[in-house]
Design an enzyme around this catalytic site. Sequence first.
Site, PDB file in Angstrom:
ATOM      1  N   SER A  41       0.767  -1.149  -0.109  1.00 55.29           N
ATOM      2  CA  SER A  41       0.038  -0.047  -0.037  1.00 55.29           C
ATOM      3  C   SER A  41       0.771   1.377  -0.209  1.00 55.29           C
ATOM      4  O   SER A  41       1.920   1.254   0.625  1.00 55.29           O
ATOM      5  CB  SER A  41      -0.775   0.168   1.285  1.00 55.29           C
ATOM      6  OG  SER A  41      -1.657   1.325   1.284  1.00 55.29           O
TER       7      SER A  41
ATOM      8  N   ASN B 278      -6.153  -0.772   2.247  1.00 56.47           N
ATOM      9  CA  ASN B 278      -5.548  -0.577   3.505  1.00 56.47           C
ATOM     10  C   ASN B 278      -6.114   0.603   4.255  1.00 56.47           C
ATOM     11  O   ASN B 278      -6.670   1.510   3.806  1.00 56.47           O
ATOM     12  CB  ASN B 278      -4.176   0.040   3.083  1.00 56.47           C
ATOM     13  CG  ASN B 278      -3.116   0.479   4.301  1.00 56.47           C
ATOM     14  OD1 ASN B 278      -3.343   1.702   4.871  1.00 56.47           O
ATOM     15  ND2 ASN B 278      -2.281  -0.290   4.555  1.00 56.47           N
TER      16      ASN B 278
ATOM     17  N   CYS C   5       1.453   3.256  10.491  1.00 55.80           N
ATOM     18  CA  CYS C   5       1.817   4.675   9.787  1.00 55.80           C
ATOM     19  C   CYS C   5       2.579   5.340  10.672  1.00 55.80           C
ATOM     20  O   CYS C   5       2.048   6.092  11.596  1.00 55.80           O
ATOM     21  CB  CYS C   5       0.681   5.200   8.983  1.00 55.80           C
ATOM     22  SG  CYS C   5       1.179   6.468   7.971  1.00 55.80           S
TER      23      CYS C   5
END
Lengths: 254, 304
Positions: free
Chosen positions: B21, B99, B130
């Site tokens: 992703s 994602n 992230c």
Amino acid sequence: MKKLVQDFEVLQRKELNDDHFVLDVKALEPLPEIRPGQFVNVLVKDSNTTFLRRPLSIHFVDYERNTISLYIKKIGDGTKKLGELKEGDTLNIVYPLGNQYSIPNNANTLLVGGGCGVAPLLYLAKHLNQAGNKVTTLLGVRSEKDAVELDAYKEYGNILVTTEDGSFGEKGYPTQHSILEKEKFDYVFTCGPEPMMKAVAAYSTQKNIPCEVSLENTMACGFGACLCCVTETTEGNKCTCTEGPVFNINDLKW
Amino acid sequence: MVNLGVKLKDLSLKNPVMTASGTFGFGEEFEDFIDLSNLGGILVKGTTRHHREGNPYPRMAETPSGMLNAVGLQNKGVENFCSEIYPRIKHYDTNILVNVSGSVIEDYVETAAMINDLEHIPAIELNISCPNVKEGGMAFGTSCASAAEVVKAVRQVYKKHLMVKLSPNVTDITEIAKAVEAEGADSVSLINTLLGMAIDAETRKPLLSTVTGGLSGPAVKPVALRMVWQVFNAVKIPIVGLGGIMNAKDAIEFMLAGATAVQIGTANFIDPQVTEKIVVGIEDYMKRHNIQDINDLIGALQVR
């Protein structure tokens, strides 16, 4: 326009001055249509510090020879390695990338370039000339030795130069050239260092002339996948690689 | 004819090669370069409940054998994905995984619930790792309690395959993996990017607008391999390995360490055709080693 990844063969490397050179590379299959303002992303071999491809403006396209010319300034190890390529070497290229400059008809057009930002202007001058426009190319360089390829621009119109040291053409920056007040232009196109482009944009805004700029940005992919190379526009962040590199100044937050 | 097919629990992949992703757009960006139906799956760009502009420029810095990014999950939000993007890509003959990221648990839950209704999306990858969003994001994936909490909440609304993407920015990744497995994760993908930074000594300034960012590329591969191996020895659910895979040999290494499938990320930027080449390369490896079924490679590392 379909994007391709292909090996090209290096035909020639022309040294222009201490740190600029032009690389002519030949496609092994017929070149697709390439528009002025578009760019390529080249793979650099044998450089430990160069991991990503290097995005480079398309300087010229010669369909008869099936070649693309790249105008390159040696800055880091990647561009230095490109400057060591020899005839017969292979260069892997992703192309054609990005949008294009607008091509008006029968207009009085001004092209302003500075530093290695002159790269896309030669091919643009050719297209503008073909479409019946009057073309004036104004190049801003440091010194006489940097005023290169002037004959090539002359093929498509008028060529003017400013040098910072006054050794050639008019002394000063391109936005100080006398032609800007003498002549009335219908379109302005520019590429170069951001302060120069901003000054050109200010001139265009003041004179109420449409102006397009080609922006440089650090890119990972060059085709809109990584979202690294954004430019702030009036409509939010846009990818310089796919929605640029050419922008109308009205769309930028300048 | 060798068998390249693998299964992540109920999710069948025609081969173990997926895309990571954030490196593959929505797949559309690569249609000029490859035939997407040759891939085991694609993971589309991180999607959040609401529109995100992402971080200011500069967002990327090249580093030795890798790159730092600080994109910050720029996306138009899940509603835009469902109404605009999904209709354009749903026909792809490969597994499309979304994602899913968020700042608060409710965002993850609402986003996952909306994607649960999309017929041609068989799985989501829950991004609790992230490093580029100020709040939430990696914070969920760096403690067992919060990782478990977000997976538990999403599990209640998401009925298909739930993959959870793990952060390497933790003391012991196996503890996080066990925590999400216990809450019903169907698989784990690892690793997300390693938190790093780059400085320009001449200007004394950071190279990223956010100062720190996520490191990817071959520079992180040894760390990723080690973590896949550790997690393989700690959980029963399948593992999707990623981190600096540039070629088929790298992909095989991740499978030997315990990955059932792999994701190709940063390599897509350098060679947009790399994923197809890796599929072919894996097949060549199997022929060369006289392996009929790729599943025989999973965790087949021979430790003396």
